[in-house]
Design a protein around this motif. Structure first.
Motif, PDB file in Angstrom:
ATOM      1  N   LYS A  94       0.822  -1.213   0.000  1.00 15.77           N
ATOM      2  CA  LYS A  94       0.000   0.000   0.000  1.00 15.77           C
ATOM      3  C   LYS A  94       0.859   1.267   0.000  1.00 15.77           C
ATOM      4  O   LYS A  94       0.374   2.331  -0.344  1.00 15.77           O
ATOM      5  CB  LYS A  94      -0.966   0.009   1.180  1.00 15.77           C
ATOM      6  CG  LYS A  94      -0.317   0.257   2.530  1.00 15.77           C
ATOM      7  CD  LYS A  94      -1.343   0.300   3.630  1.00 15.77           C
ATOM      8  CE  LYS A  94      -0.703   0.720   4.936  1.00 15.77           C
ATOM      9  NZ  LYS A  94      -1.689   0.949   5.961  1.00 15.77           N
ATOM     10  N   SER A  95       2.133   1.141   0.340  1.00 18.48           N
ATOM     11  CA  SER A  95       3.001   2.320   0.336  1.00 18.48           C
ATOM     12  C   SER A  95       3.535   2.658  -1.058  1.00 18.48           C
ATOM     13  O   SER A  95       4.054   3.744  -1.270  1.00 18.48           O
ATOM     14  CB  SER A  95       4.155   2.139   1.313  1.00 18.48           C
ATOM     15  OG  SER A  95       4.924   1.020   0.943  1.00 18.48           O
ATOM     16  N   ILE A  98       2.672   6.199  -2.782  1.00 20.43           N
ATOM     17  CA  ILE A  98       2.166   7.118  -1.752  1.00 20.43           C
ATOM     18  C   ILE A  98       2.547   8.571  -2.050  1.00 20.43           C
ATOM     19  O   ILE A  98       1.863   9.490  -1.630  1.00 20.43           O
ATOM     20  CB  ILE A  98       2.661   6.698  -0.344  1.00 20.43           C
ATOM     21  CG1 ILE A  98       1.871   7.454   0.720  1.00 20.43           C
ATOM     22  CG2 ILE A  98       4.146   6.909  -0.209  1.00 20.43           C
ATOM     23  CD1 ILE A  98       2.099   6.954   2.123  1.00 20.43           C
ATOM     24  N   GLU A 105      -2.510  12.992   3.866  1.00 20.83           N
ATOM     25  CA  GLU A 105      -2.568  11.529   3.832  1.00 20.83           C
ATOM     26  C   GLU A 105      -1.188  10.919   4.072  1.00 20.83           C
ATOM     27  O   GLU A 105      -1.059   9.923   4.785  1.00 20.83           O
ATOM     28  CB  GLU A 105      -3.114  11.050   2.480  1.00 20.83           C
ATOM     29  CG  GLU A 105      -4.558  11.424   2.225  1.00 20.83           C
ATOM     30  CD  GLU A 105      -4.991  11.059   0.820  1.00 20.83           C
ATOM     31  OE1 GLU A 105      -5.866  10.178   0.699  1.00 20.83           O
ATOM     32  OE2 GLU A 105      -4.446  11.641  -0.133  1.00 20.83           O
ATOM     33  N   GLU A 109      -0.039   8.516   7.224  1.00 17.03           N
ATOM     34  CA  GLU A 109       0.661   7.238   7.050  1.00 17.03           C
ATOM     35  C   GLU A 109       1.964   7.225   7.851  1.00 17.03           C
ATOM     36  O   GLU A 109       2.305   6.237   8.483  1.00 17.03           O
ATOM     37  CB  GLU A 109       0.983   6.997   5.570  1.00 17.03           C
ATOM     38  CG  GLU A 109      -0.194   6.577   4.738  1.00 17.03           C
ATOM     39  CD  GLU A 109      -0.574   5.127   4.941  1.00 17.03           C
ATOM     40  OE1 GLU A 109       0.294   4.305   5.297  1.00 17.03           O
ATOM     41  OE2 GLU A 109      -1.763   4.822   4.765  1.00 17.03           O
ATOM     42  N   GLU A 112       1.228   6.843  11.550  1.00 20.95           N
ATOM     43  CA  GLU A 112       0.811   5.466  11.843  1.00 20.95           C
ATOM     44  C   GLU A 112       2.006   4.524  11.831  1.00 20.95           C
ATOM     45  O   GLU A 112       2.147   3.672  12.723  1.00 20.95           O
ATOM     46  CB  GLU A 112      -0.224   5.016  10.804  1.00 20.95           C
ATOM     47  CG  GLU A 112      -0.729   3.604  11.031  1.00 20.95           C
ATOM     48  CD  GLU A 112      -1.707   3.168   9.942  1.00 20.95           C
ATOM     49  OE1 GLU A 112      -1.738   1.961   9.666  1.00 20.95           O
ATOM     50  OE2 GLU A 112      -2.419   4.035   9.386  1.00 20.95           O
TER      51      GLU A 112
END
Length: 144
Positions: A94-95, A98, A105, A109, A112
């Protein structure tokens, strides 16, 4: 003859490659010194100063653009390399990409990920401390 749409990019990248070498730096510096020497010879009259200021302004704008284009090329290449590494590793895919998201956003990330990393570090430290305490406890029993 057909127009090569990559031709301007190749020229800009060659200029950037040249300017990033010692020879490019020296050439730029020598051009500046020659301009100053010519100005001294002309006693820095108004016409010379106007022309020299225009030349320096245009050169600064062009060189800034060249640097930005070369930096964008380099950054794009780094993103591709990182995406390959991410895809080949155990990291979540998912990275990948990015860098195309909004700054908020990306920051979410990052926060997190830092939180997960901190938790993982704390768990490793706790496990290491527990193991060391257990080892010391065994030594004390063996000594007794």
């Amino acid at each position: 003859m057909r127009f090569d749409r990559h031709f301007p990019s190749r020229i800009i990248n060659r200029v950037a490659d040249f300017l990033s070498t010692a020879t490019g730096f020296i050439a730029t510096f020598v051009a500046l010194l020659l301009g100053i020497a010519l100005g001294a010879f002309l006693q820095f009259n108004d016409s010379f100063m106007f022309g020299f200021n225009i030349f320096l302004s245009v050169a600064a704008i062009v060189i800034s653009g060249v640097i930005l284009v070369a930096g964008a090329r380099s950054e794009a290449a780094l993103h591709v390399k990182l995406d390959y590494l991410i895809e080949a590793s155990k990291a979540p895919n998912k990275s990948v990409g990015i860098e195309h998201k909004q700054v908020s956003e990306i920051e979410a990330e990052r926060a997190e990920l830092e939180k997960k990393a901190l938790t993982a570090i704390e768990e490793v430290v706790e496990d290491e401390v527990a193991e060391q305490l257990e080892t010391r406890g065994r030594r004390k029993k063996a000594d007794a």
